[in-house]
Design an enzyme around this catalytic site. Structure first.
Site, PDB file in Angstrom:
ATOM      1  N   GLY A  11       0.824  -1.214   0.000  1.00 26.56           N
ATOM      2  CA  GLY A  11       0.000   0.000   0.000  1.00 26.56           C
ATOM      3  C   GLY A  11       0.851   1.254   0.000  1.00 26.56           C
ATOM      4  N   ILE A  16      -0.540   6.262   4.389  1.00 28.21           N
ATOM      5  CA  ILE A  16       0.440   5.851   5.416  1.00 28.21           C
ATOM      6  C   ILE A  16       1.745   5.410   4.752  1.00 28.21           C
ATOM      7  CG2 ILE A  16       0.930   4.203   7.264  1.00 28.21           C
ATOM      8  CD1 ILE A  16      -2.084   4.071   7.785  1.00 28.21           C
ATOM      9  N   ASN A 105     -10.941  -6.509   3.706  1.00 28.95           N
ATOM     10  CA  ASN A 105      -9.488  -6.502   3.933  1.00 28.95           C
ATOM     11  C   ASN A 105      -8.927  -7.861   4.348  1.00 28.95           C
ATOM     12  OD1 ASN A 105      -9.383  -3.832   3.251  1.00 28.95           O
ATOM     13  ND2 ASN A 105      -9.180  -3.050   5.351  1.00 28.95           N
ATOM     14  N   ASP A 159      -2.126   3.796  19.391  1.00 27.65           N
ATOM     15  CA  ASP A 159      -2.977   3.924  20.579  1.00 27.65           C
ATOM     16  C   ASP A 159      -2.117   4.270  21.802  1.00 27.65           C
ATOM     17  OD1 ASP A 159      -5.450   2.732  19.198  1.00 27.65           O
ATOM     18  OD2 ASP A 159      -3.910   1.241  18.875  1.00 27.65           O
ATOM     19  N   ARG A 162      -1.060   7.807  21.537  1.00 26.63           N
ATOM     20  CA  ARG A 162      -2.208   8.681  21.819  1.00 26.63           C
ATOM     21  C   ARG A 162      -2.452   8.772  23.328  1.00 26.63           C
ATOM     22  NH1 ARG A 162      -5.984   6.053  17.027  1.00 26.63           N
ATOM     23  NH2 ARG A 162      -5.360   7.544  15.405  1.00 26.63           N
ATOM     24  N   HIS A 187      -7.038  -3.201  18.555  1.00 29.81           N
ATOM     25  CA  HIS A 187      -7.015  -1.826  18.019  1.00 29.81           C
ATOM     26  C   HIS A 187      -8.447  -1.492  17.593  1.00 29.81           C
ATOM     27  CE1 HIS A 187      -5.756   1.775  15.968  1.00 29.81           C
ATOM     28  NE2 HIS A 187      -6.148   1.313  14.793  1.00 29.81           N
TER      29      HIS A 187
HETATM   30  P1  NAD Z   1      -5.064   4.582   1.745  1.00 24.07           P
HETATM   31  O1  NAD Z   1      -6.364   4.244   1.079  1.00 24.07           O
HETATM   32  O2  NAD Z   1      -4.542   5.961   1.650  1.00 24.07           O
HETATM   33  O3  NAD Z   1      -3.950   3.616   1.160  1.00 24.07           O
HETATM   34  C1  NAD Z   1      -4.114   2.251   1.102  1.00 24.07           C
HETATM   35  C2  NAD Z   1      -3.293   1.774  -0.076  1.00 24.07           C
HETATM   36  O4  NAD Z   1      -3.313   0.353  -0.057  1.00 24.07           O
HETATM   37  C3  NAD Z   1      -3.882   2.214  -1.428  1.00 24.07           C
HETATM   38  O5  NAD Z   1      -2.874   2.870  -2.184  1.00 24.07           O
HETATM   39  C4  NAD Z   1      -4.321   0.909  -2.087  1.00 24.07           C
HETATM   40  O6  NAD Z   1      -4.132   0.910  -3.496  1.00 24.07           O
HETATM   41  C5  NAD Z   1      -3.390  -0.084  -1.387  1.00 24.07           C
HETATM   42  N1  NAD Z   1      -3.876  -1.463  -1.386  1.00 24.07           N
HETATM   43  C6  NAD Z   1      -5.140  -1.909  -1.253  1.00 24.07           C
HETATM   44  N2  NAD Z   1      -5.159  -3.252  -1.315  1.00 24.07           N
HETATM   45  C7  NAD Z   1      -3.887  -3.647  -1.460  1.00 24.07           C
HETATM   46  C8  NAD Z   1      -3.248  -4.916  -1.598  1.00 24.07           C
HETATM   47  N3  NAD Z   1      -3.952  -6.052  -1.603  1.00 24.07           N
HETATM   48  N4  NAD Z   1      -1.905  -4.968  -1.756  1.00 24.07           N
HETATM   49  C9  NAD Z   1      -1.176  -3.822  -1.770  1.00 24.07           C
HETATM   50  N5  NAD Z   1      -1.725  -2.594  -1.672  1.00 24.07           N
HETATM   51  C10 NAD Z   1      -3.047  -2.511  -1.505  1.00 24.07           C
HETATM   52  O7  NAD Z   1      -5.175   4.094   3.248  1.00 24.07           O
HETATM   53  P2  NAD Z   1      -4.198   4.467   4.469  1.00 24.07           P
HETATM   54  O8  NAD Z   1      -4.685   5.709   5.112  1.00 24.07           O
HETATM   55  O9  NAD Z   1      -2.786   4.387   4.022  1.00 24.07           O
HETATM   56  O10 NAD Z   1      -4.563   3.264   5.475  1.00 24.07           O
HETATM   57  C11 NAD Z   1      -4.175   1.944   5.172  1.00 24.07           C
HETATM   58  C12 NAD Z   1      -4.735   0.985   6.227  1.00 24.07           C
HETATM   59  O11 NAD Z   1      -4.150   1.252   7.503  1.00 24.07           O
HETATM   60  C13 NAD Z   1      -6.237   1.106   6.433  1.00 24.07           C
HETATM   61  O12 NAD Z   1      -6.797  -0.199   6.585  1.00 24.07           O
HETATM   62  C14 NAD Z   1      -6.353   1.907   7.722  1.00 24.07           C
HETATM   63  O13 NAD Z   1      -7.574   1.696   8.365  1.00 24.07           O
HETATM   64  C15 NAD Z   1      -5.200   1.314   8.489  1.00 24.07           C
HETATM   65  N6  NAD Z   1      -4.711   2.080   9.635  1.00 24.07           N
HETATM   66  C16 NAD Z   1      -4.318   1.385  10.741  1.00 24.07           C
HETATM   67  C17 NAD Z   1      -3.820   2.046  11.849  1.00 24.07           C
HETATM   68  C18 NAD Z   1      -3.388   1.282  13.076  1.00 24.07           C
HETATM   69  O14 NAD Z   1      -3.107   1.934  14.097  1.00 24.07           O
HETATM   70  N7  NAD Z   1      -3.311  -0.026  13.060  1.00 24.07           N
HETATM   71  C19 NAD Z   1      -3.727   3.444  11.835  1.00 24.07           C
HETATM   72  C20 NAD Z   1      -4.138   4.146  10.700  1.00 24.07           C
HETATM   73  C21 NAD Z   1      -4.649   3.429   9.605  1.00 24.07           C
HETATM   74  C1  LMR Z   2      -6.646   4.976  13.628  1.00 20.87           C
HETATM   75  O1  LMR Z   2      -6.752   4.525  14.763  1.00 20.87           O
HETATM   76  O2  LMR Z   2      -6.416   6.175  13.392  1.00 20.87           O
HETATM   77  C2  LMR Z   2      -6.771   4.034  12.465  1.00 20.87           C
HETATM   78  O3  LMR Z   2      -7.069   2.738  12.876  1.00 20.87           O
HETATM   79  C3  LMR Z   2      -7.731   4.513  11.446  1.00 20.87           C
HETATM   80  C4  LMR Z   2      -9.153   4.388  11.913  1.00 20.87           C
HETATM   81  O4  LMR Z   2      -9.959   3.818  11.175  1.00 20.87           O
HETATM   82  O5  LMR Z   2      -9.472   4.894  12.995  1.00 20.87           O
END
Ligand code: NAD
Ligand code: LMR
Length: 325
Positions: A11, A16, A105, A159, A162, A187
């Site tokens: 991604g 991110i 996902n 988290d 935060r 999470h």
């Molecule tokens: P985003 O939509 O900006 O980017 C996601 C990217 O992943 C896109 O470019 C998409 O093309 C790519 N993608 C989708 N499926 C894919 C695959 N099978 N293989 C490779 N690439 C793929 O989203 P983001 O803001 O970067 O967030 C990404 C993920 O992280 C989301 O699921 C979001 O909820 C999660 N997230 C988790 C946390 C945490 O604390 N764990 C925090 C923030 C976001």
């Molecule tokens: C976060 O905690 O910011 C991420 O998991 C994105 C979300 O969906 O809240």
């Protein structure tokens, strides 16, 4: 200079991934004496955008960045990789819970687990960020039978950070003065940000704040911070998530500082009564590249209820994806 290592980021054209790639290339994750090759993975339609990310990375002329590989083929992307940040997945939008993403996902992480199993370096360290991160990590881990479960983790560091921020604001202290904070469990909304073992400049944190603030404001504010950011930004957290991923990997590799610990989603081996195999966040100390759950913390009735509630949710998520495990 150390021998070059390979870091895969899925991604990588997303929010991110874009933020993380530059921090990694500048040495923020593994140090300024560690040359890296970035192996950036995207789905086919995002490959052109990924080319743009590659061009920008090269235009930074980072001294540590030896090469950038861009691909939509996970076997190529994970080949010989020493570290894997699994970010690529849909983010939630306003009104959704993270578990609502499981249907879309979850199916990404089985094939990625298998590709890591077959192509990554035997010592690969994997961090799952894509939501719902704990259960996606569980899926990846279960599809990688030749790797040790201890090579998989899910991100709770955002988290944790935060919670440090909220507590430092309340107590007018620096985040570095706060020790022994834990965010337990998933999470998600059920996570348990726990200050019952926490000290601030040597004083018990619970003696510095009111119980009502702790239970009615602090805990919900950390639990709901992701949604609050989505409401404000119109998009989910990105730079803070990338920063947390860097913190998580750095502590895993170089160790948690001093006697302090951090919060990491790791496979449960039954500590604190949590069901074995669940990807659950514990208080964790890392040394020499290995993570260990901090043992022997006294858990009062409130804490026991909280750690069990978040375990229950993870058990339900595990049930929902049992076909993928
Ligand atoms: P985003 O939509 O900006 O980017 C996601 C990217 O992943 C896109 O470019 C998409 O093309 C790519 N993608 C989708 N499926 C894919 C695959 N099978 N293989 C490779 N690439 C793929 O989203 P983001 O803001 O970067 O967030 C990404 C993920 O992280 C989301 O699921 C979001 O909820 C999660 N997230 C988790 C946390 C945490 O604390 N764990 C925090 C923030 C976001
Ligand atoms: C976060 O905690 O910011 C991420 O998991 C994105 C979300 O969906 O809240």
């Amino acid at each position: 200079m150390k021998p070059t290592v390979r870091i895969a980021v899925t991604g990588a054209a997303g929010n991110i991934g874009y933020a993380a790639a530059f921090r990694i290339s500048a040495g923020g994750m593994l140090g300024t004496d560690q040359p890296v090759i970035l192996q950036l993975i995207e789905i086919e339609p995002a490959l052109q955008a990924l080319k743009g990310v590659e061009m920008e990375l090269l235009d930074c002329a980072f001294p540590l960045l030896e090469n950038v590989i861009t691909t939509s083929d996970i076997e190529t992307g994970f080949k010989d990789t020493d570290y894997a940040l699994l970010v690529g997945a849909k983010p939630r939008t306003k009104g959704m819970e993270r578990s609502d993403l499981l249907g879309d996902n979850g199916k990404i992480f089985g094939p990625q687990g298998r590709a890591l199993n077959n192509h990554a370096s035997r010592g690969v360290k994997v961090l799952v960020i894509g939501n719902p991160a704990n259960t996606n990590a569980l899926i990846a881990m279960n599809n990688a039978p030749d790797l040790s479960p201890s090579q998989f983790s899910s991100m709770m560091r955002l988290d944790h950070n935060r919670a440090l921020n909220q507590l430092s604001l309340k107590t007018r202290s620096r985040t570095t003065e706060i020790k022994h904070l834990t965010v337990w469990g998933n999470h998600s909304l059920t996570q348990y940000p726990d200050i019952s073992h926490c000290s601030i400049n040597g004083k018990d944190a619970t003696s510095l704040v009111e119980t009502s603030w702790y239970r009615e404001q602090f805990i919900p504010s950390v639990q709901k911070r992701g949604a609050e950011i989505i409401n404000a930004r119109g998009a989910s957290s990105a730079a803070s998530a990338a920063s947390a991923a860097i913190d998580h990997m750095r502590d895993w590799v170089f160790g948690t500082p001093g006697k302090d610990w951090t919060s990491m989603g790791i496979p449960s081996t039954g500590d604190y009564g949590i069901s074995e195999g669940l990807m659950y966040s514990f208080p964790v100390r890392c040394r020499n590249g290995r993570c260990e759950v901090v043992q022997g913390l006294h858990m009062d009735d409130f804490s026991i209820d909280m750690i069990q509630a978040t375990e229950k949710e993870l058990l339900e998520e595990r049930d929902a994806v049992k076909a993928l495990l």
